[in-house]
Design a protein around this motif. Structure first.
Motif, PDB file in Angstrom:
ATOM      1  N   ALA A  75       0.834  -1.205   0.000  1.00 28.67           N
ATOM      2  CA  ALA A  75       0.000   0.000   0.000  1.00 28.67           C
ATOM      3  C   ALA A  75       0.867   1.253   0.000  1.00 28.67           C
ATOM      4  N   GLY A  76       0.546   2.187  -0.883  1.00 25.09           N
ATOM      5  CA  GLY A  76       1.316   3.417  -0.993  1.00 25.09           C
ATOM      6  C   GLY A  76       2.320   3.426  -2.123  1.00 25.09           C
ATOM      7  N   HIS A  77       2.458   2.292  -2.827  1.00 21.88           N
ATOM      8  CA  HIS A  77       3.374   2.230  -3.959  1.00 21.88           C
ATOM      9  C   HIS A  77       2.890   3.190  -5.058  1.00 21.88           C
ATOM     10  N   PRO A  78       3.805   3.844  -5.792  1.00 17.01           N
ATOM     11  CA  PRO A  78       3.384   4.777  -6.847  1.00 17.01           C
ATOM     12  C   PRO A  78       2.458   4.123  -7.861  1.00 17.01           C
ATOM     13  N   ALA A  79       1.372   4.818  -8.216  1.00 14.73           N
ATOM     14  CA  ALA A  79       0.344   4.256  -9.088  1.00 14.73           C
ATOM     15  C   ALA A  79       0.863   3.917 -10.477  1.00 14.73           C
ATOM     16  N   ASP A  80       1.876   4.655 -10.948  1.00 13.01           N
ATOM     17  CA  ASP A  80       2.368   4.417 -12.306  1.00 13.01           C
ATOM     18  C   ASP A  80       3.602   3.518 -12.333  1.00 13.01           C
ATOM     19  N   ALA A  81       3.957   2.926 -11.190  1.00 15.73           N
ATOM     20  CA  ALA A  81       5.139   2.057 -11.130  1.00 15.73           C
ATOM     21  C   ALA A  81       4.718   0.610 -10.935  1.00 15.73           C
ATOM     22  N   VAL A  82       3.848   0.152 -11.837  1.00 13.40           N
ATOM     23  CA  VAL A  82       3.368  -1.226 -11.765  1.00 13.40           C
ATOM     24  C   VAL A  82       3.798  -1.984 -13.020  1.00 13.40           C
ATOM     25  N   ALA A  83       3.899  -3.298 -12.880  1.00  9.24           N
ATOM     26  CA  ALA A  83       4.383  -4.137 -13.974  1.00  9.24           C
ATOM     27  C   ALA A  83       3.393  -4.170 -15.129  1.00  9.24           C
ATOM     28  N   PRO A  84       3.904  -4.214 -16.366  1.00 12.48           N
ATOM     29  CA  PRO A  84       3.019  -4.363 -17.533  1.00 12.48           C
ATOM     30  C   PRO A  84       2.586  -5.822 -17.653  1.00 12.48           C
ATOM     31  N   MET A  85       1.476  -6.164 -17.030  1.00 11.79           N
ATOM     32  CA  MET A  85       1.035  -7.551 -16.986  1.00 11.79           C
ATOM     33  C   MET A  85       0.487  -8.012 -18.335  1.00 11.79           C
ATOM     34  N   GLY A  86       0.825  -9.251 -18.678  1.00  7.17           N
ATOM     35  CA  GLY A  86       0.329  -9.839 -19.910  1.00  7.17           C
ATOM     36  C   GLY A  86      -1.001 -10.533 -19.688  1.00  7.17           C
ATOM     37  N   GLY A 145      11.037 -13.136  -9.334  1.00  2.50           N
ATOM     38  CA  GLY A 145      11.221 -12.134 -10.375  1.00  2.50           C
ATOM     39  C   GLY A 145      10.259 -12.334 -11.529  1.00  2.50           C
ATOM     40  N   ALA A 146       9.895 -11.252 -12.176  1.00  2.00           N
ATOM     41  CA  ALA A 146       8.986 -11.319 -13.318  1.00  2.00           C
ATOM     42  C   ALA A 146       9.679 -11.936 -14.526  1.00  2.00           C
ATOM     43  N   ALA A 147       8.963 -12.810 -15.219  1.00  2.00           N
ATOM     44  CA  ALA A 147       9.420 -13.349 -16.506  1.00  2.00           C
ATOM     45  C   ALA A 147       8.628 -12.617 -17.584  1.00  2.00           C
ATOM     46  N   THR A 148       9.307 -11.840 -18.406  1.00  2.00           N
ATOM     47  CA  THR A 148       8.618 -11.041 -19.414  1.00  2.00           C
ATOM     48  C   THR A 148       8.864 -11.594 -20.802  1.00  2.00           C
ATOM     49  N   ASP A 149       7.844 -11.533 -21.628  1.00  2.00           N
ATOM     50  CA  ASP A 149       7.948 -11.944 -23.027  1.00  2.00           C
ATOM     51  C   ASP A 149       8.896 -10.968 -23.727  1.00  2.00           C
ATOM     52  N   ALA A 150       9.982 -11.480 -24.296  1.00  2.00           N
ATOM     53  CA  ALA A 150      10.991 -10.612 -24.913  1.00  2.00           C
ATOM     54  C   ALA A 150      10.427  -9.824 -26.089  1.00  2.00           C
ATOM     55  N   ALA A 151       9.391 -10.355 -26.740  1.00  2.00           N
ATOM     56  CA  ALA A 151       8.824  -9.684 -27.914  1.00  2.00           C
ATOM     57  C   ALA A 151       7.888  -8.539 -27.533  1.00  2.00           C
ATOM     58  N   THR A 152       7.189  -8.668 -26.403  1.00  2.00           N
ATOM     59  CA  THR A 152       6.189  -7.669 -26.033  1.00  2.00           C
ATOM     60  C   THR A 152       6.538  -6.867 -24.784  1.00  2.00           C
ATOM     61  N   GLY A 153       7.420  -7.402 -23.937  1.00  2.00           N
ATOM     62  CA  GLY A 153       7.728  -6.741 -22.676  1.00  2.00           C
ATOM     63  C   GLY A 153       6.696  -6.964 -21.598  1.00  2.00           C
ATOM     64  N   PRO A 220       3.383   4.019 -29.611  1.00  2.00           N
ATOM     65  CA  PRO A 220       4.043   2.941 -30.361  1.00  2.00           C
ATOM     66  C   PRO A 220       4.418   1.747 -29.487  1.00  2.00           C
ATOM     67  N   ASP A 221       4.976   1.992 -28.289  1.00  2.00           N
ATOM     68  CA  ASP A 221       5.325   0.884 -27.397  1.00  2.00           C
ATOM     69  C   ASP A 221       4.078   0.149 -26.927  1.00  2.00           C
ATOM     70  N   LEU A 222       3.019   0.898 -26.634  1.00  2.00           N
ATOM     71  CA  LEU A 222       1.768   0.260 -26.236  1.00  2.00           C
ATOM     72  C   LEU A 222       1.226  -0.617 -27.362  1.00  2.00           C
ATOM     73  N   HIS A 223       1.368  -0.135 -28.590  1.00  2.00           N
ATOM     74  CA  HIS A 223       0.886  -0.910 -29.736  1.00  2.00           C
ATOM     75  C   HIS A 223       1.652  -2.218 -29.885  1.00  2.00           C
ATOM     76  N   SER A 224       2.938  -2.212 -29.574  1.00  2.00           N
ATOM     77  CA  SER A 224       3.729  -3.436 -29.685  1.00  2.00           C
ATOM     78  C   SER A 224       3.270  -4.503 -28.694  1.00  2.00           C
ATOM     79  N   ARG A 225       2.629  -4.063 -27.597  1.00  5.82           N
ATOM     80  CA  ARG A 225       2.185  -4.997 -26.566  1.00  5.82           C
ATOM     81  C   ARG A 225       0.695  -5.303 -26.617  1.00  5.82           C
ATOM     82  N   HIS A 226      -0.088  -4.363 -27.161  1.00  5.24           N
ATOM     83  CA  HIS A 226      -1.547  -4.500 -27.054  1.00  5.24           C
ATOM     84  C   HIS A 226      -2.232  -4.250 -28.395  1.00  5.24           C
ATOM     85  N   ARG A 227      -1.703  -4.798 -29.451  1.00  4.86           N
ATOM     86  CA  ARG A 227      -2.234  -4.503 -30.781  1.00  4.86           C
ATOM     87  C   ARG A 227      -3.645  -5.054 -30.987  1.00  4.86           C
ATOM     88  N   ARG A 228      -4.119  -5.921 -30.068  1.00  2.00           N
ATOM     89  CA  ARG A 228      -5.469  -6.477 -30.187  1.00  2.00           C
ATOM     90  C   ARG A 228      -6.476  -5.750 -29.300  1.00  2.00           C
TER      91      ARG A 228
END
Length: 336
Positions: A75-86, A145-153, A220-228
């Motif tokens: 609680a109290g963590h910055p609102a914009d400092a969250v992981a880009p969840m797939g 640790g988070a495992a992120t898709d190398a293609a989408t982040g 552009p970065d958002l499009h690379s991850r969420h094109r659908r």
């Protein structure tokens, strides 16, 4: 340690030290085996070292040792400092993953890459194998640790274990679809990965502040991850209008906006706000010039009655085409 754009990565110290990642401003995920049985507090720090938080609750590893998932309160963590969840769907065999761990506490940390091999015996975990022989490999400190898709982040799982034989260079992750069974609150986040992406949150803030160039830089970065995602194209169109009515834009810009909104409507035929914005753009641009709208649907203006109050406020605020019937209908919707 990590870059300033990865402050969602956490260092977690309980019975031992490993990693975690912020999923919302109040909740993070890590491995249960980092928390001692009965332990109700651990230390959490964002990796740049700018913040440390006491965590009052965690799951015991004895309660659910497999699949080894713990939720911790940040609680109290910055609102914009969250992981880009797939998404909840697990990565397919062959998918390349980026990994990050803290095998040497207090040091800079290490990055590695792995390839998804296939499910474990129980199917709850996924085996990953080293991509390159010279790559730093998973060891204590990578857990959680988070495992992120190398293609989408996008985060598609969490590192949980590694083969003790360095010659084997195999490890395991807990995929999102398994994590969500242990942390049901995660289902809401995974249902709409775009909404939980910190770049998306930052883009919306820039749009709300009318900093259109800053908002456009995120797309552009958002499009690379969420094109659908239908809403991605809706917001892209809204940003491209730059707070200027459609009639004052060039035909080239309007063509691009129509294509974006057409894709938004194709991906989600029920998107009333995308349909209404498209109707407003066409009414203002073509209507003001008395130009034919050949080959274009005219039924989208009926969508205004289904637009939410929030989206109606959004459109009338950023598209000042006040003479248009569609705008006036949306304005009435914005009043609730």
């Amino acid at each position: 340690m990590t870059g300033v754009d990865e402050v969602w990565r956490l260092e977690v110290t309980g019975a031992s030290t490993g990693c975690g990642f912020a999923v919302t401003p109040t909740r993070a995920l890590t491995c249960a085996h980092l928390i001692a049985p009965g332990q109700r507090q651990c230390r959490v720090a964002s990796l740049p070292g700018i913040r440390a938080v006491d965590v009052p609750s965690a799951f015991d590893s004895d309660v659910n040792p497999v699949p080894d998932v713990a939720t911790i309160d940040i609680a109290g963590h910055p609102a914009d400092a969250v992981a880009p969840m797939g998404p909840a769907t697990r990565p397919a065999p062959g998918t390349i993953l980026d990994l990050f761990g803290l095998p040497d506490r207090g040091q800079e940390g290490r990055r590695s890459q792995a390839r998804v091999s296939g499910p474990s015996r129980t199917g709850e975990w996924l085996q990953i194998d080293a991509v390159h022989g010279h790559t730093a490999w998973v060891e204590p400190g990578f857990s959680g640790g988070a495992a992120t898709d190398a293609a989408t982040g996008l985060v598609v799982g969490m590192v949980v274990s590694a083969d003790r034989s360095l010659a084997e260079r195999s490890a395991w992750i807990i995929p999102n679809d398994t994590i969500v069974r242990c942390a049901p609150w995660l289902a809401t986040v995974l249902a709409d990965p775009l909404a939980g992406d910190p770049d998306y949150v930052a883009m919306l803030r820039s749009l709300d502040a009318r900093r259109y160039t800053a908002a456009l830089d995120r797309l552009p970065d958002l499009h690379s991850r969420h094109r659908r995602s239908s809403d991605l194209y809706y917001y892209w169109a809204l940003v491209l209008l730059q707070g200027v009515r459609p009639a004052n834009h060039s035909g080239e810009v309007i063509d691009g906006i129509e294509r974006l909104l057409g894709e938004a409507c194709r991906l989600d035929r029920g998107s009333a706000h995308a349909q209404a914005l498209l109707a407003l753009v066409r009414e203002d641009y073509y209507g003001l010039r008395s130009l034919p709208v050949s080959g274009r649907d005219s039924h989208h203006d009926q969508a205004t009655s289904r637009v939410s109050t929030g989206h109606a406020i959004e459109i009338v605020s950023h598209v000042p085409a006040t003479e248009c019937l569609t705008w006036r209908n949306l304005y009435r919707r914005s009043m609730g």
